[in-house]
Design a protein around this motif. Structure first.
Motif, mmCIF file in Angstrom:
data_model
loop_
_atom_site.group_PDB
_atom_site.id
_atom_site.type_symbol
_atom_site.label_atom_id
_atom_site.label_comp_id
_atom_site.label_asym_id
_atom_site.label_seq_id
_atom_site.Cartn_x
_atom_site.Cartn_y
_atom_site.Cartn_z
ATOM 1 N N GLN A 60 0.811 -1.202 0.000
ATOM 2 C CA GLN A 60 0.000 0.000 0.000
ATOM 3 C C GLN A 60 0.853 1.263 0.000
ATOM 4 O O GLN A 60 0.324 2.367 -0.082
ATOM 5 N N TYR A 61 2.187 1.092 0.080
ATOM 6 C CA TYR A 61 3.046 2.272 0.186
ATOM 7 C C TYR A 61 2.928 3.181 -1.023
ATOM 8 O O TYR A 61 2.845 4.402 -0.896
ATOM 9 N N SER A 62 2.891 2.600 -2.216
ATOM 10 C CA SER A 62 2.817 3.421 -3.425
ATOM 11 C C SER A 62 1.474 4.131 -3.534
ATOM 12 O O SER A 62 1.336 5.074 -4.302
ATOM 13 N N LYS A 63 0.467 3.695 -2.767
ATOM 14 C CA LYS A 63 -0.848 4.320 -2.814
ATOM 15 C C LYS A 63 -1.045 5.331 -1.686
ATOM 16 O O LYS A 63 -2.084 5.974 -1.603
ATOM 17 N N THR A 64 -0.071 5.451 -0.789
ATOM 18 C CA THR A 64 -0.189 6.346 0.351
ATOM 19 C C THR A 64 -0.042 7.788 -0.106
ATOM 20 O O THR A 64 0.845 8.105 -0.888
ATOM 21 N N PRO A 65 -0.895 8.701 0.351
ATOM 22 C CA PRO A 65 -0.793 10.113 -0.041
ATOM 23 C C PRO A 65 0.574 10.684 0.319
ATOM 24 O O PRO A 65 1.200 10.272 1.290
ATOM 25 N N ILE A 66 1.038 11.659 -0.459
ATOM 26 C CA ILE A 66 2.328 12.297 -0.210
ATOM 27 C C ILE A 66 2.154 13.281 0.929
ATOM 28 O O ILE A 66 1.704 14.401 0.735
ATOM 29 N N ILE A 67 2.486 12.885 2.127
ATOM 30 C CA ILE A 67 2.381 13.731 3.310
ATOM 31 C C ILE A 67 3.746 13.776 3.986
ATOM 32 O O ILE A 67 4.680 13.082 3.581
ATOM 33 N N ILE A 68 3.853 14.581 5.031
ATOM 34 C CA ILE A 68 5.147 14.783 5.684
ATOM 35 C C ILE A 68 5.717 13.476 6.202
ATOM 36 O O ILE A 68 6.907 13.201 6.058
ATOM 37 N N SER A 69 4.859 12.627 6.800
ATOM 38 C CA SER A 69 5.349 11.380 7.361
ATOM 39 C C SER A 69 5.941 10.487 6.288
ATOM 40 O O SER A 69 6.927 9.793 6.522
ATOM 41 N N ARG A 70 5.337 10.510 5.098
ATOM 42 C CA ARG A 70 5.861 9.687 4.012
ATOM 43 C C ARG A 70 7.225 10.189 3.566
ATOM 44 O O ARG A 70 8.127 9.402 3.281
ATOM 45 N N ILE A 71 7.394 11.506 3.524
ATOM 46 C CA ILE A 71 8.687 12.068 3.136
ATOM 47 C C ILE A 71 9.743 11.716 4.177
ATOM 48 O O ILE A 71 10.894 11.414 3.834
ATOM 49 N N GLN A 72 9.369 11.733 5.443
ATOM 50 C CA GLN A 72 10.310 11.374 6.499
ATOM 51 C C GLN A 72 10.767 9.923 6.361
ATOM 52 O O GLN A 72 11.942 9.601 6.553
ATOM 53 N N VAL A 73 9.817 9.046 6.029
ATOM 54 C CA VAL A 73 10.164 7.640 5.832
ATOM 55 C C VAL A 73 11.125 7.502 4.666
ATOM 56 O O VAL A 73 12.086 6.731 4.725
ATOM 57 N N PHE A 74 10.894 8.273 3.630
ATOM 58 C CA PHE A 74 11.780 8.164 2.474
ATOM 59 C C PHE A 74 13.171 8.675 2.790
ATOM 60 O O PHE A 74 14.155 8.185 2.225
ATOM 61 N N ARG A 75 13.277 9.627 3.685
ATOM 62 C CA ARG A 75 14.603 10.066 4.107
ATOM 63 C C ARG A 75 15.337 8.924 4.796
ATOM 64 O O ARG A 75 16.540 8.733 4.583
ATOM 65 N N GLU A 76 14.608 8.185 5.619
ATOM 66 C CA GLU A 76 15.220 7.030 6.274
ATOM 67 C C GLU A 76 15.646 5.987 5.241
ATOM 68 O O GLU A 76 16.720 5.389 5.356
ATOM 69 N N LEU A 77 14.801 5.781 4.229
ATOM 70 C CA LEU A 77 15.127 4.803 3.188
ATOM 71 C C LEU A 77 16.348 5.236 2.386
ATOM 72 O O LEU A 77 17.166 4.399 1.979
ATOM 73 N N ILE A 78 16.484 6.530 2.150
ATOM 74 C CA ILE A 78 17.646 7.026 1.415
ATOM 75 C C ILE A 78 18.923 6.784 2.217
ATOM 76 O O ILE A 78 19.958 6.376 1.663
#
Length: 214
Positions: A60-78
């Motif tokens: 469901q990650y690719s369907k999750t709205p682009i919100i601050i929490s999602r950007i934070q998670v992507f920083r961790e992934l980077i």
């Protein structure tokens, strides 16, 4: 017969010398294995990060709205991706350096420069594309982009190193194309491409080229 055998041996020696001058043949099978293990460890950490964010539903990650929490998670992934790349590169370099010393072949010459250029060019362009996907929020395109451009880099570089590396590239390309039509499987296909395929490739290369010499 002796004369013929000597001629054949001479031709084989000439062939090996020409191959050494035009191809970098010191790539170690253990380099592929170590890089694959690093990729699987990185995928495990990324999987845990996504599970904590989504409550276990990674698809469901690719369907999750682009919100601050999602950007934070992507920083961790980077950060995970950078650490994984550095660990894989250093371990691969270490094993290749060891084999290069055993074979008494230079680790940096014109052949290696050609190899690096033909590898870095597709990877550099791929990095720009992936970064642009990040900026635009097309997060689900990152995994297939990494697989496809990495596959192109391997196929392109195979002209200057062991020819079998092109098959590893073909595998990455196939997984990348599959990922384009199955965006929810990005992490799993990434782990298969950068992890499992590298380990299989490394073991095959070790068995074929290094086992006898040890």
């Amino acid at each position: 017969m002796t004369s013929q055998h000597q001629s054949l041996d001479t031709l084989q020696d000439i062939k090996r010398m020409m191959e050494r001058s035009s191809r970098f043949i010191s790539l170690s099978g253990w380099s592929g294995v170590s890089a694959g293990i690093c990729a699987l460890i990185g995928a495990w950490f990324a999987n845990n990060t996504l599970e904590n964010f989504l409550g276990g539903d990674i698809e469901q990650y690719s369907k999750t709205p682009i919100i601050i929490s999602r950007i934070q998670v992507f920083r961790e992934l980077i950060i995970i991706a950078i650490c994984t790349f550095v660990a894989a590169f250093l371990s691969a370099f270490f094993f290749t350096w060891i084999r290069s010393r055993k074979q008494k072949t230079p680790l940096w010459d014109r052949t290696v420069q050609r190899l690096m250029w033909n590898t870095i060019l597709p990877l550099g362009i791929g990095g720009i594309v992936v970064w642009r996907c990040l900026e635009l929020g097309y997060f689900e395109m990152i995994a297939p982009g990494c697989l496809i451009f990495y596959g192109l880099a391997l196929v392109n570089a195979s002209k200057y190193t062991l020819g079998e590396i092109r098959y590893l590239g073909y595998g990455q390309l196939i997984l990348g194309v599959i990922n384009l039509y199955s965006l929810g499987l990005g992490l799993y296909l990434w782990a298969i491409g950068f992890g499992v395929l590298h380990i299989v490739y490394g073991l095959v290369m070790w068995w074929k080229y290094e086992r006898i010499s040890q």
